[in-house]
Write a protein that holds these residues in place. Structure first.
Motif, PDB file in Angstrom:
ATOM      1  N   HIS A  85       9.185  14.861  28.298  1.00 17.84           N
ATOM      2  CA  HIS A  85       8.921  13.855  29.319  1.00 17.84           C
ATOM      3  C   HIS A  85       9.886  12.688  29.138  1.00 17.84           C
ATOM      4  N   VAL A  86      10.259  12.047  30.231  1.00 21.47           N
ATOM      5  CA  VAL A  86      11.175  10.903  30.203  1.00 21.47           C
ATOM      6  C   VAL A  86      10.680   9.849  31.190  1.00 21.47           C
ATOM      7  N   ILE A  87      11.137   8.616  30.994  1.00 23.41           N
ATOM      8  CA  ILE A  87      10.757   7.500  31.857  1.00 23.41           C
ATOM      9  C   ILE A  87      11.967   7.068  32.668  1.00 23.41           C
ATOM     10  N   SER A  88      11.766   6.779  33.944  1.00 18.53           N
ATOM     11  CA  SER A  88      12.866   6.332  34.798  1.00 18.53           C
ATOM     12  C   SER A  88      13.416   5.005  34.298  1.00 18.53           C
ATOM     13  N   PRO A  89      14.712   4.707  34.550  1.00 18.21           N
ATOM     14  CA  PRO A  89      15.306   3.458  34.063  1.00 18.21           C
ATOM     15  C   PRO A  89      14.604   2.204  34.551  1.00 18.21           C
ATOM     16  N   GLY A  91      11.399   2.027  34.943  1.00 15.21           N
ATOM     17  CA  GLY A  91      10.069   2.018  34.357  1.00 15.21           C
ATOM     18  C   GLY A  91       8.944   2.382  35.290  1.00 15.21           C
ATOM     19  N   SER A  92       9.238   2.790  36.514  1.00 17.18           N
ATOM     20  CA  SER A  92       8.178   3.021  37.502  1.00 17.18           C
ATOM     21  C   SER A  92       7.602   4.424  37.455  1.00 17.18           C
ATOM     22  N   THR A  93       8.334   5.382  36.855  1.00 12.84           N
ATOM     23  CA  THR A  93       7.967   6.786  36.963  1.00 12.84           C
ATOM     24  C   THR A  93       8.121   7.483  35.624  1.00 12.84           C
ATOM     25  N   ILE A  94       7.190   8.363  35.323  1.00 13.32           N
ATOM     26  CA  ILE A  94       7.327   9.285  34.204  1.00 13.32           C
ATOM     27  C   ILE A  94       7.591  10.665  34.786  1.00 13.32           C
ATOM     28  N   TYR A  95       8.644  11.299  34.340  1.00 17.79           N
ATOM     29  CA  TYR A  95       8.915  12.680  34.710  1.00 17.79           C
ATOM     30  C   TYR A  95       8.417  13.558  33.575  1.00 17.79           C
ATOM     31  N   VAL A  96       7.644  14.573  33.905  1.00 15.68           N
ATOM     32  CA  VAL A  96       6.958  15.371  32.901  1.00 15.68           C
ATOM     33  C   VAL A  96       7.219  16.853  33.138  1.00 15.68           C
ATOM     34  N   SER A  97       7.167  17.625  32.052  1.00 12.24           N
ATOM     35  CA  SER A  97       7.204  19.083  32.128  1.00 12.24           C
ATOM     36  C   SER A  97       5.792  19.608  31.913  1.00 12.24           C
ATOM     37  N   SER A  98       5.424  20.577  32.733  1.00 11.59           N
ATOM     38  CA  SER A  98       4.110  21.185  32.638  1.00 11.59           C
ATOM     39  C   SER A  98       4.244  22.613  32.140  1.00 11.59           C
ATOM     40  N   ASP A  99       3.193  23.117  31.529  1.00 14.79           N
ATOM     41  CA  ASP A  99       3.220  24.495  31.052  1.00 14.79           C
ATOM     42  C   ASP A  99       3.222  25.508  32.191  1.00 14.79           C
ATOM     43  N   ASP A 100       3.101  25.048  33.438  1.00 18.23           N
ATOM     44  CA  ASP A 100       3.273  25.972  34.567  1.00 18.23           C
ATOM     45  C   ASP A 100       4.753  26.232  34.858  1.00 18.23           C
ATOM     46  N   GLY A 101       5.646  25.588  34.071  1.00 15.63           N
ATOM     47  CA  GLY A 101       7.076  25.830  34.205  1.00 15.63           C
ATOM     48  C   GLY A 101       7.806  24.868  35.100  1.00 15.63           C
ATOM     49  N   HIS A 102       7.132  23.835  35.622  1.00 18.33           N
ATOM     50  CA  HIS A 102       7.747  22.916  36.582  1.00 18.33           C
ATOM     51  C   HIS A 102       7.857  21.501  36.031  1.00 18.33           C
ATOM     52  N   ILE A 103       8.691  20.699  36.692  1.00 16.11           N
ATOM     53  CA  ILE A 103       8.857  19.273  36.424  1.00 16.11           C
ATOM     54  C   ILE A 103       8.157  18.491  37.524  1.00 16.11           C
ATOM     55  N   GLY A 130      16.236  14.790  29.908  1.00 20.62           N
ATOM     56  CA  GLY A 130      16.992  13.562  30.106  1.00 20.62           C
ATOM     57  C   GLY A 130      16.985  13.091  31.544  1.00 20.62           C
ATOM     58  N   ILE A 131      17.382  11.846  31.718  1.00 19.61           N
ATOM     59  CA  ILE A 131      17.530  11.242  33.044  1.00 19.61           C
ATOM     60  C   ILE A 131      18.804  10.409  33.043  1.00 19.61           C
ATOM     61  N   SER A 132      19.545  10.463  34.129  1.00 17.63           N
ATOM     62  CA  SER A 132      20.809   9.737  34.215  1.00 17.63           C
ATOM     63  C   SER A 132      20.561   8.232  34.252  1.00 17.63           C
ATOM     64  N   PRO A 133      21.553   7.428  33.881  1.00 15.39           N
ATOM     65  CA  PRO A 133      21.359   5.971  33.843  1.00 15.39           C
ATOM     66  C   PRO A 133      20.965   5.363  35.183  1.00 15.39           C
ATOM     67  N   ASP A 134      21.374   5.993  36.290  1.00 21.40           N
ATOM     68  CA  ASP A 134      20.976   5.480  37.597  1.00 21.40           C
ATOM     69  C   ASP A 134      19.654   6.051  38.086  1.00 21.40           C
ATOM     70  N   GLY A 135      19.042   6.916  37.303  1.00 18.29           N
ATOM     71  CA  GLY A 135      17.744   7.468  37.641  1.00 18.29           C
ATOM     72  C   GLY A 135      17.757   8.557  38.692  1.00 18.29           C
ATOM     73  N   ARG A 136      18.934   8.987  39.121  1.00 17.80           N
ATOM     74  CA  ARG A 136      19.010   9.921  40.235  1.00 17.80           C
ATOM     75  C   ARG A 136      19.002  11.388  39.830  1.00 17.80           C
ATOM     76  N   THR A 137      19.259  11.679  38.554  1.00 17.42           N
ATOM     77  CA  THR A 137      19.425  13.067  38.132  1.00 17.42           C
ATOM     78  C   THR A 137      18.684  13.310  36.826  1.00 17.42           C
ATOM     79  N   LEU A 138      18.031  14.463  36.741  1.00 17.02           N
ATOM     80  CA  LEU A 138      17.347  14.884  35.539  1.00 17.02           C
ATOM     81  C   LEU A 138      18.132  16.017  34.880  1.00 17.02           C
TER      82      LEU A 138
END
Length: 299
Positions: A85-89, A91-103, A130-138
């Motif tokens: 899991h990662v946090i957007s630059p 701070g508004s969003t957490i991107y997470v991986s689930s055991d169903d295989g998706h983000i 990971g997440i890019s410094p501009d928050g646009r790409t994982l």
């Protein structure tokens, strides 16, 4: 501190505990939380106020000053989250991986998840890193299976959703892809130079197309999960003893530091840990501290 986590997923041995720890670059440590349950993979929020980690298939946060205990972040229907899991630059969003295989994207304040990843015609499991410094790409690794063949390669995907872009095309496993703070590089571990399966070293490549591949560690240790400090001056990574296969739990491990080009490698701390210790970037915004989880056994 007593805190009850859901009884799902990883369990600890009898008498074992999780220690959420902060360490500075001189090796001074502070244990912020000790629990008799498996907590994993701390992220430090961009504003410096929170540490985020997973436990029991859920995601939690607690203040970095340990002024309060963990609180669960509402992720809607998602109760099978793993330690990617990662946090957007911002701070508004957490991107997470689930055991169903998706983000998925989940508001940091909690709320309904939005699926980011795509459906595929063949087995394709996303593991976010990971997440890019501009928050646009994982950046993530995909575990693909096409017939009898299993591949683990580095990909990227827009954080808003969109096409997957494959950056490595290797028959050996890769993991832990993470952007440098300037966005130029993706750091990752790979078995490309392994003398036997399961022995990873640290590499980096250009983030746009996977070109310019460079190997950064060359020792007998098995090296995983490189994380670049926000100021771009340091890389921390997890080192297993020689002969370790993969990145298991419950091993004597080290956190080591190096410069972004692989020079000046040194040990920061050693302890009992491994899987879950530092799977994702846990640097503080000031680049002077980082968080990890140790899993000591009762003596």
């Amino acid at each position: 501190m007593t805190f009850a986590f859901p009884r799902r997923g990883r369990t600890l041995a009898a008498g074992q505990r999780s220690e959420l720890t902060v360490i500075d670059l001189q090796g001074n440590k502070e244990v912020l939380l000790t629990v008799n349950a498996a907590i994993e993979a701390p992220n430090w929020s961009p504003d410096g106020k929170w540490l985020v980690f997973n436990a029991g298939g859920c995601i939690y946060r607690m203040p970095t000053d340990a002024s309060a205990g963990p609180e669960q972040i509402d992720a809607g229907r998602l109760i099978d989250l793993n330690n990617d899991h990662v946090i957007s630059p911002d701070g508004s969003t957490i991107y997470v991986s689930s055991d169903d295989g998706h983000i998925y994207a989940v508001p940091f304040s909690g709320g309904a998840p939005r699926r980011v990843s795509n459906e595929h015609s063949t087995p394709f499991h996303y593991y976010l890193h990971g997440i890019s410094p501009d928050g646009r790409t994982l950046s993530y690794v995909a575990v693909e299976k096409k017939g009898p063949e299993r591949r683990v390669n580095v990909f990227t995907i827009p954080s808003a959703g969109g096409p997957d872009l494959q950056l490595t095309h290797m028959s050996v496993p890769n993991d832990g892809p993470e952007y440098s703070p300037d966005g130029r590089w993706i750091y990752f571990n790979s078995e490309l130079a392994a003398s036997q399966p399961g022995h990873a070293q640290i590499f980096r490549m250009h983030s746009g197309d996977g070109s310019g591949l460079e190997q950064l560690t060359f020792d007998a240790c098995v090296n995983w999960f490189p994380h670049v400090s926000p100021d771009g001056q340091h890389v921390v990574f997890l080192s297993y003893p020689a002969g370790t296969i993969g990145h298991p739990a419950d091993k004597e491990v080290k956190l080591r530091l190096m410069t972004p080009d692989g020079d000046d490698q040194r040990e920061l701390v050693s302890f009992f840990g491994g899987q879950g210790t530092i799977n994702v970037n846990s640097w503080a915004p000031d680049s002077a501290r980082l968080a990890y989880v140790a899993y000591p056994l009762s003596t």
